[in-house]
Scaffold this motif. Structure first.
Motif, mmCIF file in Angstrom:
data_model
loop_
_atom_site.group_PDB
_atom_site.id
_atom_site.type_symbol
_atom_site.label_atom_id
_atom_site.label_comp_id
_atom_site.label_asym_id
_atom_site.label_seq_id
_atom_site.Cartn_x
_atom_site.Cartn_y
_atom_site.Cartn_z
ATOM 1 N N ALA A 289 36.875 -22.541 12.690
ATOM 2 C CA ALA A 289 37.791 -22.507 11.547
ATOM 3 C C ALA A 289 37.030 -22.696 10.238
ATOM 4 O O ALA A 289 37.325 -22.062 9.234
ATOM 5 N N GLY B 55 44.056 -17.853 6.795
ATOM 6 C CA GLY B 55 43.300 -18.159 7.996
ATOM 7 C C GLY B 55 41.814 -18.344 7.769
ATOM 8 O O GLY B 55 41.052 -18.467 8.718
ATOM 9 N N CYS B 56 41.390 -18.392 6.492
ATOM 10 C CA CYS B 56 39.952 -18.500 6.216
ATOM 11 C C CYS B 56 39.459 -19.944 6.275
ATOM 12 O O CYS B 56 38.270 -20.184 6.114
ATOM 13 N N GLY B 57 40.371 -20.870 6.483
ATOM 14 C CA GLY B 57 39.933 -22.256 6.654
ATOM 15 C C GLY B 57 40.209 -23.180 5.472
ATOM 16 O O GLY B 57 39.666 -24.283 5.412
ATOM 17 N N LYS B 58 41.070 -22.769 4.556
ATOM 18 C CA LYS B 58 41.357 -23.590 3.379
ATOM 19 C C LYS B 58 42.026 -24.908 3.769
ATOM 20 O O LYS B 58 41.574 -25.984 3.384
ATOM 21 N N THR B 59 43.112 -24.760 4.526
ATOM 22 C CA THR B 59 43.847 -25.964 4.916
ATOM 23 C C THR B 59 42.991 -26.876 5.784
ATOM 24 O O THR B 59 42.978 -28.099 5.617
ATOM 25 N N THR B 60 42.248 -26.261 6.695
ATOM 26 C CA THR B 60 41.378 -27.053 7.560
ATOM 27 C C THR B 60 40.383 -27.860 6.724
ATOM 28 O O THR B 60 40.155 -29.045 6.985
#
Ligand SMILES: Nc1ncnc2c1ncn2[C@@H]1O[C@H](COP(=O)(O)OP(=O)(O)O)[C@@H](O)[C@H]1O
Ligand SMILES: [Mg+2]
Lengths: 223, 374
Positions: free
Chosen positions: B17, B38-43
């Motif tokens: 992620a 889905g590029c990993g911002k929230t993660t």
């Protein structure tokens, strides 16, 4: 002799049966409330697989349509007659609507709320007590009230397995075709059910946040 | 620095992620994380406040690794604002904002003052809103409460995950404007996730562009807009489309007259004084008699050689005419490497300036209004 004849002539016996009724109902229902809430909390913790929660909701949903007399009959087969088997059967039967309502309510809480709560630094316990429980109050009470009403009604049937209670007056009255004796059993039972329900609804209103009520209203308007 | 990601990584089984993400978030500024879904911002955000445990690298918060922070304490010290807001429906607005201060066991008196101040800050009348419940508020009002709640304990760091994403475009503009005003006042270190490039350009001091869990470019917004390093960033900026729209707009309609011009005969000390008075880093030099543009001087060059006349220090500059398009102006600004371009009429007389900021703002607005068309 009027409808109230038996009650007027045998107040002591009616009171005694009412007392037994309250004991059978009170114990089986109160324990069911307690254990029902605990089970619902346990199956709705974040670590528990959704499948487990769904299974519990599914089973209790299906179990709600099992007739009470069947539960009593089965418990009676295993434990024999008397007050204790009746209490066990009624406990099991009351558990069903409580677990069904509470665990499906836990499931429908907006995940964003829990997410925000965790993000603000609330512990799991704080989230349970300060967020989840207050939010499920209406549904939890719906389960608790259903359980109470059904339980009081079913307790009359429990007299058939020798548990005592107001059902005894009804069954004997039926056999003797004595309307006033049937009434002496049915009328206090109905009053008790109504009284308990009013009491619970008062309590519910008292502990439900005004905001939750507004939220429910808003959502029901939207649909 | 308050937040430092050092080769941070998050994998879910075979899915990566966030991949080898190193990022030093500048303090007291708004840093935008932007990239496709889905590029990993929230993660990335959730690794910062420990909602998601990282699987590699390190993340330092105020110099201490997130592994060493007590996660509960860490989160109480970081503001967290999400798109869904997550206001507690059973709490009044007051109680919602008071959540973290109460967790931190502030005195009720202090909490009350703080909540009222915050309502004021986010432009909600305390008299009207304090004792309302979330369901009585509009989406925009709720998000303002969400912002107030995120700021409640006066944290140094605030994480905002697409906070304005669910608000209608008109109110979003408004809340963005207020948010910028608020930030001017509070100067927090803000990490702000969005997938909307216009929001990113408008709000961000810095842009971090992510793609498939990796950092593609990280720089000031200005530099990213001017020098997109990869085709992905160019695409993201939608440069081509927005620039086309710029060709529709005339310089004369957007130029400003808040510039400093000095006659070329001005003494350099006097020039320096005036520039400092106006807090201007440069001044345009005009012919004292006919106001024709000669060039420009900078404070730096004046300080370097305090003696001498302005005429000697004057550097020639490109200029643009009032009816040129903003696209022309932008092209010239780029080639000059300056932020402001003088506007001269057809006689060469200085009549205004056009700035990069003005042009960027237009790009942003056109995109909002959809003028760039296709
Ligand atoms: N619990 C999870 N299990 C597996 N993959 C996940 C999980 N959470 C997120 N992902 C994946 O990680 C990637 C990054 O997600 P996220 O950070 O939410 O993206 P976004 O930039 O849209 O906020 C996505 O490809 C997503 O599918
Ligand atoms: Mg996201």
């Amino acid at each position: 002799m009027g409808l109230f004849g038996y009650i007027i002539q045998n107040p002591g016996r009616v009171l005694e049966k009412l007392y037994e009724h309250i004991i059978i109902f009170g114990i089986s229902w109160a324990v069911a409330v307690l254990i029902g809430i605990v089970i619902s909390i346990m199956v709705s913790r974040p670590g528990v697989k959704p499948r487990v929660t769904d299974t519990v909701v599914g089973i209790t949903s299906a179990a709600q349509s099992v007739p009470s007399i069947a539960v009593i009959a089965v418990v009676f087969l295993f434990t024999g007659i008397g007050m204790v088997p009746a209490i066990i059967a009624l406990f099991l039967y009351s558990l069903v609507p409580i677990i069904f309502n509470a665990s499906s309510a836990f499931k429908t809480i907006d995940p964003a709320l829990k997410e925000a709560a965790r993000g603000m630094g609330m512990s799991s316990r704080q989230i349970l007590w300060k967020v989840e429980i207050p939010l499920i109050i209406p549904q939890l009470f719906s389960g608790i009230r259903t359980a109470a009403t059904i339980n009081i009604g079913t307790t009359t049937i429990a007299s058939a397995v020798g548990a005592g209670g107001l059902g005894e007056l009804i069954f004997i009255g039926l056999r003797l075709i004595n309307t006033s004796q049937i009434f002496a059993g049915a009328f206090p039972a109905a009053l008790l059910a109504i009284f308990i329900d009013i009491l619970l609804s008062r309590l519910e209103r008292r502990i439900t946040s005004e905001g939750v009520l507004m939220d429910i209203e808003k959502h029901s308007l939207a649909h | 620095m308050a937040i430092e990601l050092i080769h941070a990584e998050k994998t879910y089984g075979s899915i990566t992620a966030v991949k080898d993400l190193s990022l030093t978030i500048p303090d007291n500024q708004i840093t935008i994380l932007i990239g496709p879904s889905g590029c990993g911002k929230t993660t990335t955000m959730k690794m910062i406040n420990g909602l998601i445990p990282k699987t590699g690298g390190d993340i330092m918060i105020n110099g201490v690794s997130v592994d060493e922070w007590d996660p509960i304490q860490l989160r109480r010290n970081i503001g967290y604002i999400i798109q869904e807001i997550g206001l507690f429906p059973h709490y009044t607005i007051f109680d919602n904002i008071a959540i973290v201060p109460r967790l931190l066991r502030w005195e009720e008196k202090r909490i009350k003052q703080r909540v009222l101040d915050l309502l004021d800050l986010v432009n909600l009348d305390p008299g009207e809103f304090t004792y309302k419940f979330p369901s009585q508020l509009s989406g925009g009002q709720r998000q303002r409460v969400g912002v107030a709640r995120g700021l409640a304990s006066d944290p140094d760091i605030v994480l905002m995950d697409e906070p304005f994403g669910a608000i209608d475009p008109i109110n979003r503009e408004k809340i963005q404007d207020s948010f910028l005003e608020i930030q001017k006042e509070i100067q927090k270190t803000i990490v702000f996730v969005t997938h909307d490039i216009h929001e990113a350009i408008k709000l961000g001091d810095n842009l971090a562009i992510l793609d498939e869990g990796s950092l593609v470019q990280f720089d000031t917004t200005y530099n990213v807009v001017n020098n997109p390093e990869t085709p992905l960033v160019e695409d993201l900026l939608g440069a081509d489309r927005a620039f086309k729209g710029l060709a529709l707009l005339r310089v004369k309609d957007y130029m400003k007259n808040d510039f400093l011009s000095l006659a070329k005969s001005t003494a350099s000390e006097e020039a320096l004084k005036q520039m400092e008075l106006r807090q201007s880093k440069f001044a345009f030099i005009v012919d004292g008699r006919n106001r024709k543009l000669q060039g420009y001087v900078t404070v730096k060059s004046l300080k370097h050689r305090s003696a001498g006349s302005l005429e000697q220090l004057c550097k020639p500059t490109e200029a643009i005419q009032p009816f040129a398009t903003l696209l022309d102006a932008m092209t010239k600004l780029f080639s000059m490497g300056l932020t402001t371009l003088p506007v001269v009429d057809d006689r060469g007389i200085l009549i205004g300036v056009i700035g990069m900021k003005t042009i960027l703002k237009q790009i942003e607005q056109m995109a909002v209004l959809g003028i760039e068309g296709d």
